[in-house]
Motif scaffolding. Sequence first.
Motif, PDB file in Angstrom:
ATOM      1  N   TYR A 195       0.829  -1.198   0.000  1.00 59.52           N
ATOM      2  CA  TYR A 195       0.000   0.000   0.000  1.00 59.52           C
ATOM      3  C   TYR A 195       0.866   1.251   0.000  1.00 59.52           C
ATOM      4  N   ARG A 196       0.338   2.316  -0.591  1.00 64.83           N
ATOM      5  CA  ARG A 196       1.004   3.613  -0.535  1.00 64.83           C
ATOM      6  C   ARG A 196      -0.039   4.700  -0.308  1.00 64.83           C
ATOM      7  N   VAL A 197       0.401   5.779   0.309  1.00 64.32           N
ATOM      8  CA  VAL A 197      -0.495   6.878   0.636  1.00 64.32           C
ATOM      9  C   VAL A 197      -0.725   7.742  -0.600  1.00 64.32           C
ATOM     10  N   MET A 198      -1.983   7.934  -0.957  1.00 66.05           N
ATOM     11  CA  MET A 198      -2.352   8.830  -2.054  1.00 66.05           C
ATOM     12  C   MET A 198      -2.701  10.229  -1.544  1.00 66.05           C
ATOM     13  N   GLU A 199      -3.389  10.261  -0.389  1.00 61.15           N
ATOM     14  CA  GLU A 199      -3.889  11.535   0.124  1.00 61.15           C
ATOM     15  C   GLU A 199      -4.141  11.381   1.628  1.00 61.15           C
ATOM     16  N   LYS A 200      -3.720  12.388   2.387  1.00 57.37           N
ATOM     17  CA  LYS A 200      -3.942  12.366   3.837  1.00 57.37           C
ATOM     18  C   LYS A 200      -5.036  13.363   4.207  1.00 57.37           C
ATOM     19  N   PHE A 201      -5.896  12.941   5.106  1.00 65.10           N
ATOM     20  CA  PHE A 201      -6.941  13.803   5.633  1.00 65.10           C
ATOM     21  C   PHE A 201      -6.718  13.960   7.143  1.00 65.10           C
ATOM     22  N   ARG A 202      -7.601  14.710   7.775  1.00 67.76           N
ATOM     23  CA  ARG A 202      -7.407  15.002   9.195  1.00 67.76           C
ATOM     24  C   ARG A 202      -7.378  13.718  10.032  1.00 67.76           C
ATOM     25  N   CYS A 203      -8.311  12.821   9.748  1.00 72.05           N
ATOM     26  CA  CYS A 203      -8.367  11.579  10.531  1.00 72.05           C
ATOM     27  C   CYS A 203      -8.515  10.333   9.654  1.00 72.05           C
ATOM     28  N   HIS A 204      -8.260  10.477   8.373  1.00 69.29           N
ATOM     29  CA  HIS A 204      -8.406   9.363   7.440  1.00 69.29           C
ATOM     30  C   HIS A 204      -7.293   9.418   6.395  1.00 69.29           C
ATOM     31  N   THR A 205      -7.157   8.340   5.635  1.00 75.58           N
ATOM     32  CA  THR A 205      -6.130   8.278   4.597  1.00 75.58           C
ATOM     33  C   THR A 205      -6.695   7.574   3.365  1.00 75.58           C
ATOM     34  N   ARG A 206      -6.377   8.132   2.214  1.00 72.48           N
ATOM     35  CA  ARG A 206      -6.728   7.490   0.939  1.00 72.48           C
ATOM     36  C   ARG A 206      -5.509   6.695   0.477  1.00 72.48           C
ATOM     37  N   LEU A 207      -5.720   5.405   0.191  1.00 70.44           N
ATOM     38  CA  LEU A 207      -4.624   4.507  -0.158  1.00 70.44           C
ATOM     39  C   LEU A 207      -4.774   3.923  -1.550  1.00 70.44           C
ATOM     40  N   ARG A 208      -3.634   3.599  -2.138  1.00 68.35           N
ATOM     41  CA  ARG A 208      -3.585   2.756  -3.334  1.00 68.35           C
ATOM     42  C   ARG A 208      -2.943   1.443  -2.894  1.00 68.35           C
ATOM     43  N   LEU A 209      -3.580   0.328  -3.183  1.00 65.83           N
ATOM     44  CA  LEU A 209      -3.102  -0.970  -2.707  1.00 65.83           C
ATOM     45  C   LEU A 209      -2.920  -1.929  -3.872  1.00 65.83           C
ATOM     46  N   ARG A 210      -1.932  -2.797  -3.754  1.00 65.20           N
ATOM     47  CA  ARG A 210      -1.705  -3.822  -4.772  1.00 65.20           C
ATOM     48  C   ARG A 210      -1.619  -5.180  -4.100  1.00 65.20           C
ATOM     49  N   LEU A 211      -2.377  -6.129  -4.617  1.00 65.88           N
ATOM     50  CA  LEU A 211      -2.401  -7.482  -4.074  1.00 65.88           C
ATOM     51  C   LEU A 211      -1.359  -8.354  -4.751  1.00 65.88           C
ATOM     52  N   GLU A 212      -0.606  -9.098  -3.944  1.00 61.88           N
ATOM     53  CA  GLU A 212       0.219 -10.173  -4.500  1.00 61.88           C
ATOM     54  C   GLU A 212      -0.555 -11.484  -4.469  1.00 61.88           C
ATOM     55  N   THR A 213      -1.393 -11.629  -3.448  1.00 59.66           N
ATOM     56  CA  THR A 213      -2.220 -12.827  -3.300  1.00 59.66           C
ATOM     57  C   THR A 213      -3.685 -12.394  -3.298  1.00 59.66           C
ATOM     58  N   GLY A 214      -4.575 -13.347  -3.325  1.00 54.88           N
ATOM     59  CA  GLY A 214      -5.993 -12.996  -3.387  1.00 54.88           C
ATOM     60  C   GLY A 214      -6.833 -13.739  -2.373  1.00 54.88           C
ATOM     61  N   ARG A 215      -6.522 -13.558  -1.096  1.00 53.72           N
ATOM     62  CA  ARG A 215      -7.294 -14.236  -0.056  1.00 53.72           C
ATOM     63  C   ARG A 215      -8.622 -13.514   0.194  1.00 53.72           C
TER      64      ARG A 215
END
Length: 325
Positions: A212-232
């Motif tokens: 995961y990496r941070v796309m955007e930070k908010f006061r009490c939340h975060t928008r993330l971009r995530l990449r799966l290596e596995t699919g559980r």
Amino acid sequence: MSQEINLQAEIESSQLGQRLDQALAELFPDYSRSRIKDWILDNRVTVNGQIVNKAKEKVLGGEQIVIQATLDEDTRFIPQDIELNIVYEDDDILVINKPRDLVVHPGAGNPDGTILNALLHRYPEIASVPRAGIVHRLDKDTTGLMVVAKTVAAQTHLVEMLQLREITREYEAVVMGTMTAGGTVDQPIARHPTKRTHMSVYPMGKPAVTHYRVMEKFRCHTRLRLRLETGRTHQIRVHMAYITHPLVGDQLYGGRPKPPKGASDKFMDTLRNFDRQALHATMLRLFHPITGEQMEWHAPIPEDMENLIAVLREDTEQFKDQLDW
């Protein structure tokens, strides 16, 4: 209605010592090893004219193989006229942008009204493909891209590509708490020992890796971009909860939202009324299972997540003087 399968080949000398099912899976890569094993056990395979029904029988090389079998349509599920948002289609695969509130495959509590039922209606011939071509799933309330195989050959190759981690899937999510940096969660996942509808991080579970990496930070939340290596099952949801940043709106793993000090009524209403996990499969990249061409699709985040992010931005802007990042 069944599809007749008639295959012929010669065992290669390089396959000396292999199990019969392994050798045939290499000779006929359009069919999975488990399917070929079933055919062997069902007396559908002859070696030099003789039926062989032991999958672990060793081959020497040079044997003449004949497979005569059938692919039966799956009649357990009914075709239903359900609209699908198809973003790409050819003779072998299709890519769907799944909305919220749509289950991928029938199961407990959802006997029909699923993507599988829709596929059977739109493509009757897909009934002879295992699971109507569905090779991976998205949770009911997760939106975004998923690939479906229209043929047995495409299905076999896509499953293999998933197992080899050759399909790239990226997601966007909004999580609770402000995260300062990206990272990786490498924690095995298994079904929860007491809550059977839940998954959990468990030492003896199946390997699961989420970047995961941070796309955007908010006061009490975060928008993330995530990449799966596995699919559980529930992988992103479980991993984010494990690092104490559960997804906004996640009824299973999220807990109750904690309002930040001074939040507006609009902010509180938006957060309270966001009634699904804030997770969207935004990018899918793979090599076409038949042509080998690299392909990539993108799906913009849906309106409900856009609205959520807009409100979080407003709140952050209002209190920017109080932030220490």
